[in-house]
Design a protein around this motif. Structure first.
Motif, short mmCIF file in Angstrom:
data_model
loop_
_atom_site.label_atom_id
_atom_site.label_comp_id
_atom_site.label_asym_id
_atom_site.label_seq_id
_atom_site.Cartn_x
_atom_site.Cartn_y
_atom_site.Cartn_z
N UNK A 1 85.37 32.35 27.50
CA UNK A 1 84.09 32.49 28.19
C UNK A 1 83.08 31.46 27.68
N UNK A 2 83.02 31.29 26.34
CA UNK A 2 82.01 30.38 25.78
C UNK A 2 82.24 28.95 26.21
N UNK A 3 83.51 28.52 26.24
CA UNK A 3 83.79 27.15 26.66
C UNK A 3 83.42 26.96 28.13
N UNK A 4 83.71 27.95 28.96
CA UNK A 4 83.34 27.87 30.37
C UNK A 4 81.84 27.79 30.53
N UNK A 5 81.13 28.55 29.72
CA UNK A 5 79.67 28.54 29.80
C UNK A 5 79.11 27.17 29.44
N UNK A 6 79.63 26.56 28.40
CA UNK A 6 79.13 25.25 28.00
C UNK A 6 79.46 24.21 29.07
N UNK A 7 80.60 24.33 29.70
CA UNK A 7 80.95 23.43 30.81
C UNK A 7 79.99 23.63 31.98
N UNK A 8 79.72 24.88 32.32
CA UNK A 8 78.77 25.17 33.40
C UNK A 8 77.39 24.61 33.07
N UNK A 9 76.95 24.82 31.82
CA UNK A 9 75.65 24.28 31.42
C UNK A 9 75.65 22.75 31.53
N UNK A 10 76.72 22.11 31.08
CA UNK A 10 76.79 20.65 31.14
C UNK A 10 76.75 20.15 32.58
N UNK A 11 77.42 20.85 33.48
CA UNK A 11 77.39 20.46 34.90
C UNK A 11 75.98 20.61 35.46
N UNK A 12 75.31 21.71 35.14
CA UNK A 12 73.94 21.91 35.62
C UNK A 12 72.99 20.86 35.04
N UNK A 13 73.19 20.51 33.78
CA UNK A 13 72.37 19.45 33.16
C UNK A 13 72.60 18.14 33.90
N UNK A 14 73.86 17.82 34.19
CA UNK A 14 74.15 16.57 34.91
C UNK A 14 73.51 16.56 36.29
N UNK A 15 73.54 17.70 36.98
CA UNK A 15 72.90 17.79 38.30
C UNK A 15 71.39 17.57 38.18
N UNK A 16 70.78 18.20 37.17
CA UNK A 16 69.34 18.03 36.96
C UNK A 16 69.01 16.58 36.64
N UNK A 17 69.80 15.96 35.78
CA UNK A 17 69.55 14.56 35.40
C UNK A 17 69.66 13.67 36.62
N UNK A 18 70.69 13.88 37.42
CA UNK A 18 70.86 13.08 38.63
C UNK A 18 69.69 13.27 39.59
N UNK A 19 69.28 14.53 39.77
CA UNK A 19 68.13 14.80 40.64
C UNK A 19 66.85 14.18 40.15
N UNK A 20 66.62 14.25 38.85
CA UNK A 20 65.41 13.65 38.28
C UNK A 20 65.46 12.13 38.43
N UNK A 21 66.63 11.56 38.21
CA UNK A 21 66.76 10.11 38.31
C UNK A 21 66.48 9.63 39.73
N UNK A 22 66.99 10.38 40.72
CA UNK A 22 66.74 10.01 42.11
C UNK A 22 65.27 10.22 42.47
N UNK A 23 64.71 11.34 42.03
CA UNK A 23 63.34 11.69 42.39
C UNK A 23 62.31 10.83 41.66
N UNK A 24 62.57 10.54 40.38
CA UNK A 24 61.57 9.84 39.57
C UNK A 24 62.13 8.51 39.07
#
Length: 118
Positions: free
Chosen positions: A1-24
Motif C-alpha cells: 500500500x505504501x509504495x502504491x501511495x508514493x507512486x500515486x503522490x509522485x504522479x500527482x506531483x508530476x501532473x501539478x508540475x506539468x500544469x504549472x509549467x504550462x500555465x506559468x
C-alpha cells in the motif's frame, strides 16, 4: 500500500508540475517540484517510522508509541523547515509550491481514509 501511495503522490506531483509549467513558467514549475518533493519526503519518513514502530512494538508497546510520536515531530519539522527554506532561501514562488504540496498530502489523506474503511 505504501509504495502504491508514493507512486500515486509522485504522479500527482508530476501532473501539478506539468500544469504549472504550462500555465506559468519554469521557475514556478521548480517551486512545484520542490513542494512535491517535501510531500514525498514526508510520506517516505512516515512509512519508515511505521515500519520501525512495528518492529519496536513486538518487544515493548511503549517504545513503538514513542517512536511514532518522535516521527510526527520529525515530519512536522521537516515540512516546516523544508517549505521555509524553499520560500526564504531559494525564493521559490509560494503558491505552486504549497498547492503541489497540498495535492500530494490530500492524496495521502484520501488513500489512508480508504485503507481505514476497508
Amino acid at each position: 500500500m505504501r509504495n502504491n501511495l508514493i507512486v500515486i503522490q509522485a504522479i500527482l506531483v508530476a501532473i501539478c508540475v506539468f500544469g504549472v509549467w504550462i500555465y506559468d513558467d519554469f521557475s514556478s514549475a521548480l517551486a512545484a517540484i520542490y513542494g512535491g518533493a517535501v510531500a514525498l519526503a514526508n510520506a517516505w519518513l512516515l512509512a519508515r517510522r511505521i515500519d520501525q514502530a512495528s518492529e519496536l512494538v513486538k518487544t515493548d508497546p511503549n517504545k513503538g508509541m514513542y517512536s511514532l510520536y518522535i516521527g510526527a515531530i520529525q515530519r512536522f519539522v521537516l515540512v516546516l523547515v523544508g517549505l521555509g527554506v524553499g520560500m526564504g532561501v531559494f525564493h521559490l514562488h509560494p503558491m505552486p509550491m504549497m498547492v503541489t504540496f497540498g495535492v500530494a498530502q490530500l492524496a495521502y489523506a484520501i488513500a489512508a481514509g480508504r485503507q481505514a474503511s476497508h
